[in-house]
Design an enzyme around this catalytic site. Structure first.
Site, short mmCIF file in Angstrom:
data_model
loop_
_atom_site.label_atom_id
_atom_site.label_comp_id
_atom_site.label_asym_id
_atom_site.label_seq_id
_atom_site.Cartn_x
_atom_site.Cartn_y
_atom_site.Cartn_z
N LYS A 135 0.85 -1.20 0.00
CA LYS A 135 0.00 0.00 0.00
C LYS A 135 0.88 1.24 0.00
CE LYS A 135 0.59 1.19 4.64
NZ LYS A 135 1.39 2.31 5.12
N PRO A 184 9.44 -4.26 -0.10
CA PRO A 184 10.55 -3.94 0.80
C PRO A 184 10.08 -3.85 2.26
CG PRO A 184 10.12 -2.12 -0.74
CD PRO A 184 9.22 -3.24 -1.13
N ALA A 240 10.23 -2.68 6.34
CA ALA A 240 10.44 -1.42 7.08
C ALA A 240 10.40 -0.21 6.16
CB ALA A 240 11.77 -1.48 7.85
N GLY A 252 7.14 1.29 5.16
CA GLY A 252 5.85 2.00 5.19
C GLY A 252 4.91 1.51 4.11
N GLY A 274 4.07 -4.47 3.99
CA GLY A 274 4.23 -5.84 3.49
C GLY A 274 3.88 -6.88 4.55
N GLY A 275 4.32 -6.67 5.78
CA GLY A 275 4.05 -7.63 6.86
C GLY A 275 2.56 -7.74 7.13
N ASP A 282 -2.82 -2.15 10.02
CA ASP A 282 -3.02 -2.07 8.56
C ASP A 282 -3.64 -3.32 7.95
OD1 ASP A 282 -1.91 0.46 8.48
OD2 ASP A 282 0.11 -0.28 8.03
O1 C5P Z 1 -0.36 -1.79 14.52
P1 C5P Z 1 1.05 -1.96 14.14
O2 C5P Z 1 1.65 -3.22 14.67
O3 C5P Z 1 1.32 -1.78 12.69
O4 C5P Z 1 1.81 -0.77 14.85
C1 C5P Z 1 3.19 -0.77 15.08
C2 C5P Z 1 3.51 0.31 16.11
O5 C5P Z 1 3.23 1.61 15.54
C3 C5P Z 1 2.63 0.24 17.34
O6 C5P Z 1 3.21 -0.59 18.30
C4 C5P Z 1 2.61 1.69 17.79
O7 C5P Z 1 3.78 2.00 18.51
C5 C5P Z 1 2.65 2.48 16.50
N1 C5P Z 1 1.30 2.89 16.04
C6 C5P Z 1 0.67 3.96 16.68
N2 C5P Z 1 -0.56 4.36 16.25
C7 C5P Z 1 -1.17 3.73 15.23
C8 C5P Z 1 -0.55 2.65 14.57
C9 C5P Z 1 0.70 2.26 15.01
O8 C5P Z 1 1.23 4.56 17.61
N3 C5P Z 1 -2.38 4.16 14.83
#
Ligand code: C5P
Length: 298
Positions: free
Chosen positions: A17, A112, A114, A116, A119-120, A154
């Site tokens: 995305k 790729p 890390a 943004g 992918g994960g 995501d």
């Molecule tokens: O949800 P996800 O695992 O992708 O988020 C990774 C990290 O990004 C979370 O642990 C949090 O620190 C931060 N995050 C956040 N607010 C969001 C999404 C992610 O602070 N809306």
């Protein structure tokens, strides 16, 4: 999420995305951020293959589709262990559906890490859908969305299957957008990545939050320049503070003939919205020669 079955093997395509808009509204007591983001699906995909496993543990094998060596090695910055979101998705399905079956998963990695580009999260969404099919579980949309939200912010965007959506809450509440899927981008993933948590730690909720509405209207009309003038990412400034390659990419894109440019998500991938596919391909060829990192058009 495209998923198909041939005999006892299920395959799924997990797209990436790009965020064309991301505004931070508040920091929540649980540490996450309340946000409003507009995401579009990008045409670079990981491929996942799911097969029944007879032993008592599930296995993940990762091949780097970019190295093109036979058997390709896993990207060095991606774990194939229990902390991989794919294996966490397997455990979530096993425990939700009460199944005692195991799976052997092969991941061909193209998106790729890390960067943004989620992918994960997309791999996790593909795993939920793939296992639902492989094990014939009959899990409904609401159940998959609940599992998706428990795995990452995501994941539900990919489960919803739309080309574009506005996502709210911490990102897991999805409003699909009926807009045409014909945007062209050139994308650069610089040599270094960024941790999502780290970038969010450095962001501040906006005092005057921008609305996503004008971008939605522009997307419906489809003019790249109008779309580009409404693109915004509140995570770009903290990411630039943490990573000099993102700063350098912004400067480089200033002098390119794109309609506009932005970092996606929490970075580090950086994209230019192009007037058409031909320009996106030409710019990708030009930037590839500059050693900025991995370059592609989508
Ligand atoms: O949800 P996800 O695992 O992708 O988020 C990774 C990290 O990004 C979370 O642990 C949090 O620190 C931060 N995050 C956040 N607010 C969001 C999404 C992610 O602070 N809306």
């Amino acid at each position: 999420m495209r998923c198909w079955q041939h005999k006892s093997t299920v395959r799924a395509l997990a797209p990436a995305k790009l965020n064309l808009f991301l505004e931070i509204h508040a920091r929540r007591p649980d540490g996450f951020h309340e946000l409003e983001t507009l995401m579009v699906r990008a045409g670079i995909c990981d491929t996942l293959c799911f097969e029944e496993e007879d032993s008592d543990t599930s296995h993940l094998r990762i091949r780097n589709a970019e190295t093109r060596t036979p058997g390709g090695n896993a990207p060095p910055d991606l774990s194939a262990g229990e902390d991989n979101l794919i294996l966490r998705a397997v455990r979530a399905v096993q425990s939700h559906a009460g199944v005692d079956r195991q799976v052997r998963i092969t991941l061909e990695k193209r998106i790729p890490v890390a960067s943004g580009m989620a992918g994960g999260s997309s791999d996790a969404a593909a795993t939920l859908v793939g296992l639902n099919r492989l094990w014939d579980l009959g899990l409904g949309r609401d159940e998959l969305f609940e599992l998706g939200a428990s795995l990452g912010s995501d994941v539900n965007f990919f489960l919803c299957g739309a080309f574009a959506a506005v996502c709210r809450g911490r990102g897991e509440l999805i409003e699909p957008l009926p807009v045409p899927a014909d945007l062209s981008f050139v994308v650069v993933r610089p040599h270094s990545g960024l941790s999502t948590a780290e970038v969010f730690r450095h962001c501040r909720p906006s005092a005057n939050a921008r609305p996503v509405g004008p971008l939605v209207d522009a997307l419906r009309r489809g003019h790249p320049r109008a779309i580009a003038s409404r693109m915004f990412n509140a995570l770009q400034s903290p990411a630039e503070g943490l990573n000099s390659e993102v700063r350098a990419l912004r400067n480089r894109f200033e002098s390119l003939p794109t309609a506009g440019h932005l970092m996606t998500g929490s970075g580090t991938a950086y994209f230019g919205l192009c007037p058409n596919r031909r320009t996106a391909k030409q710019l990708a060829a030009r930037l590839s020669a500059e050693g900025l990192g991995r370059v592609f058009s989508v």
